[in-house]
Scaffold this active site. Sequence first.
Site, short mmCIF file in Angstrom:
data_model
loop_
_atom_site.label_atom_id
_atom_site.label_comp_id
_atom_site.label_asym_id
_atom_site.label_seq_id
_atom_site.Cartn_x
_atom_site.Cartn_y
_atom_site.Cartn_z
N GLU A 109 0.85 -1.20 0.00
CA GLU A 109 0.00 0.00 0.00
C GLU A 109 0.88 1.24 0.00
O GLU A 109 1.84 1.34 0.77
CB GLU A 109 -0.92 -0.04 1.23
CG GLU A 109 -1.64 1.25 1.56
CD GLU A 109 -2.63 1.70 0.49
OE1 GLU A 109 -2.42 2.81 -0.06
OE2 GLU A 109 -3.58 0.96 0.20
N ASP A 158 -6.11 -4.49 -5.81
CA ASP A 158 -7.28 -3.86 -5.19
C ASP A 158 -7.06 -2.35 -5.21
O ASP A 158 -6.81 -1.73 -4.19
CB ASP A 158 -7.43 -4.40 -3.75
CG ASP A 158 -8.57 -3.75 -3.00
OD1 ASP A 158 -9.44 -3.14 -3.64
OD2 ASP A 158 -8.59 -3.84 -1.76
#
Length: 278
Positions: A109, A158
């Site tokens: 991330e 994602d």
Amino acid sequence: MAEMELWFTEQQTPDLGFTCKITKTIYTAKTKYQDLAILETKQFGKMLVLDGAVQTTIVDEFCYHELIAHVPLFTHPNPKKVAVIGGGDGGVIREILKHEEVEKAYLIEIDQEVIEASKKYLPEISCALDDKRAEVIITDGIKFVSENKNMFDVIIVDSTDPVGPAVGLFESNFYQAVYECLKEDGLFVAQTESPFYDQDLIRNVFHSIKSIFPITRLYLGFIPTYPSGLWSFTMGSKKYDPLEIDTSKIKRIDTRYYNPELHKALFALPTFVQKIIE
């Protein structure tokens, strides 16, 4: 005097908005990469918003997280090492770790503040991030994928919508890097937006992936808070076809959306969607 009502609207297209009643603003921040808000809504409970776009809500998050995680993980017969690119809320990691054969799940991330806010305010979604099988790496997903070769059984992209920090996650050279980052029988899935509003993107992504991976499949799910509700996911696989798996094994995990009967049905596409990817 009547109490003032607060409403949040996500502009989903230039001509369409999604509006819901806000009972409380729980948290807001301007991170290094994006505007972040966690709102309490009447209809969907707590809601994570990035740059004005709904990312997930407590009420419907299971639809998205189960679809993007379990379809690839049941397609691969032995997914030991899995990476999630994006997904700082932790929902995909939670679903991945329901699979006992997974030895390590990496969350890649770029924005640490998304992870911290999710841990603090969305524990229902982020609850698995402290699991010993999960490892969080704060870095750019494109950089991470291009620097690691032959490493993962499954990669799940994602990402946020294709604006801001996520733009490069929808480009052909990224999918080539994903191919090289996967082991010889690896596969990956990316969320690929709405077939009602993003037809060009779906077409381009599908054909980019198809030019790199031997098996390419598009599947659909329903996520109420996402633009149009109908959402697409695209899989690129080196060896395993999701249409040829033994779906009986799906019963071993606890789900609210995904099940053995649904697995194959996800790949049955409406005619207009078939035409998009022809």
